[in-house]
Scaffold this motif. Sequence first.
Motif, PDB file in Angstrom:
ATOM      1  N   GLN A 212       0.846  -1.187   0.000  1.00 16.52           N
ATOM      2  CA  GLN A 212       0.000   0.000   0.000  1.00 16.52           C
ATOM      3  C   GLN A 212       0.890   1.249   0.000  1.00 16.52           C
ATOM      4  OE1 GLN A 212      -0.733  -2.746   1.862  1.00 16.52           O
ATOM      5  NE2 GLN A 212      -2.430  -3.244   0.493  1.00 16.52           N
ATOM      6  N   GLY A 213       0.262   2.390  -0.193  1.00 19.06           N
ATOM      7  CA  GLY A 213       1.008   3.653  -0.173  1.00 19.06           C
ATOM      8  C   GLY A 213       0.817   4.417  -1.461  1.00 19.06           C
ATOM      9  N   HIS A 214       1.138   5.703  -1.427  1.00 15.14           N
ATOM     10  CA  HIS A 214       0.770   6.611  -2.523  1.00 15.14           C
ATOM     11  C   HIS A 214       1.841   7.688  -2.665  1.00 15.14           C
ATOM     12  CE1 HIS A 214      -1.671   9.533  -4.732  1.00 15.14           C
ATOM     13  NE2 HIS A 214      -2.576   8.584  -4.911  1.00 15.14           N
ATOM     14  N   ALA A 216       1.542  10.702  -3.122  1.00 13.22           N
ATOM     15  CA  ALA A 216       1.185  11.935  -2.391  1.00 13.22           C
ATOM     16  C   ALA A 216       1.807  11.935  -0.991  1.00 13.22           C
ATOM     17  CB  ALA A 216      -0.340  12.068  -2.292  1.00 13.22           C
ATOM     18  N   MET A 217       2.280  10.742  -0.550  1.00 17.60           N
ATOM     19  CA  MET A 217       2.905  10.645   0.781  1.00 17.60           C
ATOM     20  C   MET A 217       4.336  11.177   0.793  1.00 17.60           C
ATOM     21  SD  MET A 217       1.588   6.840   1.788  1.00 17.60           S
ATOM     22  CE  MET A 217       2.102   6.846   3.493  1.00 17.60           C
ATOM     23  N   ALA A 218       4.845  11.555  -0.372  1.00 16.04           N
ATOM     24  CA  ALA A 218       6.213  12.086  -0.438  1.00 16.04           C
ATOM     25  C   ALA A 218       6.227  13.526   0.052  1.00 16.04           C
ATOM     26  CB  ALA A 218       6.734  11.966  -1.869  1.00 16.04           C
ATOM     27  N   THR A 219       6.092  13.697   1.359  1.00 14.34           N
ATOM     28  CA  THR A 219       6.021  15.025   1.981  1.00 14.34           C
ATOM     29  C   THR A 219       6.514  14.940   3.421  1.00 14.34           C
ATOM     30  OG1 THR A 219       4.519  16.849   2.503  1.00 14.34           O
ATOM     31  CG2 THR A 219       3.569  14.672   2.604  1.00 14.34           C
ATOM     32  N   ALA A 220       7.028  16.038   3.932  1.00 17.59           N
ATOM     33  CA  ALA A 220       7.696  16.030   5.242  1.00 17.59           C
ATOM     34  C   ALA A 220       6.730  15.751   6.391  1.00 17.59           C
ATOM     35  CB  ALA A 220       8.375  17.371   5.470  1.00 17.59           C
ATOM     36  N   GLY A 221       7.192  14.977   7.327  1.00 17.12           N
ATOM     37  CA  GLY A 221       6.451  14.750   8.569  1.00 17.12           C
ATOM     38  C   GLY A 221       5.721  13.416   8.634  1.00 17.12           C
ATOM     39  N   LEU A 222       5.620  12.732   7.498  1.00 16.08           N
ATOM     40  CA  LEU A 222       4.882  11.464   7.530  1.00 16.08           C
ATOM     41  C   LEU A 222       5.607  10.399   8.341  1.00 16.08           C
ATOM     42  CD1 LEU A 222       3.074  10.738   4.169  1.00 16.08           C
ATOM     43  CD2 LEU A 222       2.287  11.828   6.231  1.00 16.08           C
ATOM     44  N   GLY A 223       6.945  10.459   8.364  1.00 17.04           N
ATOM     45  CA  GLY A 223       7.702   9.518   9.188  1.00 17.04           C
ATOM     46  C   GLY A 223       7.464   9.773  10.675  1.00 17.04           C
ATOM     47  N   ASP A 224       7.293  11.031  11.040  1.00 15.94           N
ATOM     48  CA  ASP A 224       7.012  11.373  12.442  1.00 15.94           C
ATOM     49  C   ASP A 224       5.671  10.777  12.867  1.00 15.94           C
ATOM     50  OD1 ASP A 224       9.345  12.943  12.234  1.00 15.94           O
ATOM     51  OD2 ASP A 224       8.158  14.592  11.404  1.00 15.94           O
ATOM     52  N   LEU A 250      -1.500   0.535   8.317  1.00 12.23           N
ATOM     53  CA  LEU A 250      -2.476   1.613   8.582  1.00 12.23           C
ATOM     54  C   LEU A 250      -2.013   2.927   7.950  1.00 12.23           C
ATOM     55  CD1 LEU A 250      -3.151   0.917  12.373  1.00 12.23           C
ATOM     56  CD2 LEU A 250      -4.882   0.740  10.558  1.00 12.23           C
ATOM     57  N   HIS A 251      -0.734   3.230   8.120  1.00  9.64           N
ATOM     58  CA  HIS A 251      -0.140   4.480   7.642  1.00  9.64           C
ATOM     59  C   HIS A 251      -0.216   4.544   6.116  1.00  9.64           C
ATOM     60  CE1 HIS A 251       3.597   6.948   6.820  1.00  9.64           C
ATOM     61  NE2 HIS A 251       3.186   7.631   7.872  1.00  9.64           N
ATOM     62  N   ALA A 252       0.185   3.436   5.463  1.00 11.34           N
ATOM     63  CA  ALA A 252       0.199   3.430   3.991  1.00 11.34           C
ATOM     64  C   ALA A 252      -1.223   3.408   3.419  1.00 11.34           C
ATOM     65  CB  ALA A 252       0.987   2.220   3.496  1.00 11.34           C
TER      66      ALA A 252
HETATM   67  N1  LIG Z   1       5.970   7.207  -2.639  1.00 11.14           N
HETATM   68  C1  LIG Z   1       5.657   6.673  -1.448  1.00 11.14           C
HETATM   69  N2  LIG Z   1       4.943   5.537  -1.366  1.00 11.14           N
HETATM   70  C2  LIG Z   1       4.649   5.006  -0.172  1.00 11.14           C
HETATM   71  N3  LIG Z   1       5.021   5.538   1.003  1.00 11.14           N
HETATM   72  C3  LIG Z   1       5.738   6.665   0.984  1.00 11.14           C
HETATM   73  C4  LIG Z   1       6.096   7.294  -0.222  1.00 11.14           C
HETATM   74  N4  LIG Z   1       6.815   8.408   0.075  1.00 11.14           N
HETATM   75  C5  LIG Z   1       6.895   8.464   1.425  1.00 11.14           C
HETATM   76  N5  LIG Z   1       6.250   7.421   1.966  1.00 11.14           N
HETATM   77  C6  LIG Z   1       6.159   7.099   3.392  1.00 11.14           C
HETATM   78  O1  LIG Z   1       6.118   8.313   4.147  1.00 11.14           O
HETATM   79  C7  LIG Z   1       6.984   8.213   5.287  1.00 11.14           C
HETATM   80  C8  LIG Z   1       8.107   9.248   5.149  1.00 11.14           C
HETATM   81  O2  LIG Z   1       8.962   9.132   6.251  1.00 11.14           O
HETATM   82  P1  LIG Z   1      10.268  10.029   6.411  1.00 11.14           P
HETATM   83  O3  LIG Z   1      11.047  10.020   5.160  1.00 11.14           O
HETATM   84  O4  LIG Z   1      10.940   9.607   7.671  1.00 11.14           O
HETATM   85  O5  LIG Z   1       9.628  11.483   6.576  1.00 11.14           O
HETATM   86  P2  LIG Z   1       9.858  12.656   7.633  1.00 11.14           P
HETATM   87  O6  LIG Z   1      11.269  12.529   8.161  1.00 11.14           O
HETATM   88  O7  LIG Z   1       9.668  13.886   6.817  1.00 11.14           O
HETATM   89  O8  LIG Z   1       8.842  12.503   8.709  1.00 11.14           O
HETATM   90  C9  LIG Z   1       7.490   6.782   5.323  1.00 11.14           C
HETATM   91  O9  LIG Z   1       6.655   5.968   6.126  1.00 11.14           O
HETATM   92  C10 LIG Z   1       7.403   6.361   3.849  1.00 11.14           C
HETATM   93  O10 LIG Z   1       7.270   4.965   3.704  1.00 11.14           O
END
Ligand SMILES: Nc1ncnc2c1ncn2[C@@H]1O[C@H](COP(=O)(O)OP(=O)(O)O)[C@@H](O)[C@H]1O
Length: 286
Positions: A212-214, A216-224, A250-252
């Motif tokens: 799973q995952g998208h 659009a998740m390529a953005t700051a803070g999602l890892g936090d 769940l996150h993805a």
């Molecule tokens: N293209 C993507 N597809 C799936 N998950 C993504 C994608 N880009 C980012 N993520 C997810 O978003 C989160 C990004 O985490 P991270 O790089 O530590 O971000 P930050 O340090 O900005 O909080 C990870 O869980 C990663 O798997």
Amino acid sequence: MPQTKHAITDVQPLLHGHLPQLAARSPDAHKGRFGHLLVIGGDRGFGGAALLSAESALRSGAGMVSLATRLEHVPAALARLPEVMTVGVASANQLMGLLEKISVIVIGPGLGDASWGKSLLSVAANASQPQVWDADALNQLATGSVSLPANCVITPHPGEAARLLGLSTAEVQADRLKVARALSQKFNAVAILKGAGSLIASPDGRVSRCDQGHPAMATAGLGDVLAGLVGALLAQGMPAYEASCLAVWLHATAGDRQGTFGRGLAASDLIPAIRQLLEEQSPCLK
Ligand SMILES: Nc1ncnc2c1ncn2[C@@H]1O[C@H](COP(=O)(O)OP(=O)(O)O)[C@@H](O)[C@H]1O
Ligand SMILES: NC(=O)C1=CN([C@@H]2O[C@H](COP(=O)(O)OP(=O)(O)OC[C@H]3O[C@@H](n4cnc5c(N)ncnc54)[C@H](OP(=O)(O)O)[C@@H]3O)[C@@H](O)[C@H]2O)[C@@H](O)CC1
């Protein structure tokens, strides 16, 4: 942790219906049963990272959430999250007293690489609670200046994984499975190698992959957000590997749902979507 060795090719996809679940809560449940999680992080310039982890933990069912951060971040943290017990800490000494009440630690989001973060990390490294090490905690671990305690989950993105293993990011991405396994073995911890197709590796040999995952998740803070979610599941009694698998799914999957709205996802948008999915997957009441 069981020591069964699993076949090298044995990578399990995370599938809805085969995921670990949180037990339903009894009607007389109280906050003391669902753990007290402490987020440590948020040096100057990165205060929001620790707040995102704390909000994620709160909204994923941790019984109590505390936040230890820079003194100057306390008013903003309280304004945003009055439910979180936010403490301004200037030094490691102040953290020691706080740790007596804590069941799970999430350390690293926005921790920075200055002496403030290093001293807080050294206290966590000597604590016995289950912990999630993320972001700058991993960068310090990579320098060899601190050791990972037992019962940890580490959550590197490919850049952090590269630092931890002395590789380039390209080398990490070229063989993600090997890297995820190497991280869990080297640090004797559950390792979540983040990025598209996140992998979860346990030192006992189990590995899962999240499809799973998208983008659009390529953005700051999602890892936090992910770090706080893993911590909240640990605080509610889930073992480390299961908590990591469920948190990543769940996150993805929340990312997939929010991704339907396109670009411009903010990390905090993911938190209510995760709450809704968690309720669908592990209902609070029977
Ligand atoms: N293209 C993507 N597809 C799936 N998950 C993504 C994608 N880009 C980012 N993520 C997810 O978003 C989160 C990004 O985490 P991270 O790089 O530590 O971000 P930050 O340090 O900005 O909080 C990870 O869980 C990663 O798997
Ligand atoms: N609001 C706040 O306060 C926030 C604060 N934050 C805080 O900022 C601090 C710095 O953390 P950070 O992750 O931004 O920097 P850093 O470790 O140098 O990594 C960047 C490099 O890693 C790589 N890379 C990463 N992902 C990859 C992938 N999927 N796939 C491939 N490569 C990938 C990529 O390397 P490259 O490809 O460029 O070689 C990229 O350039 C930290 O304290 C953190 O908590 C953040 O949490 C955000 C919100």
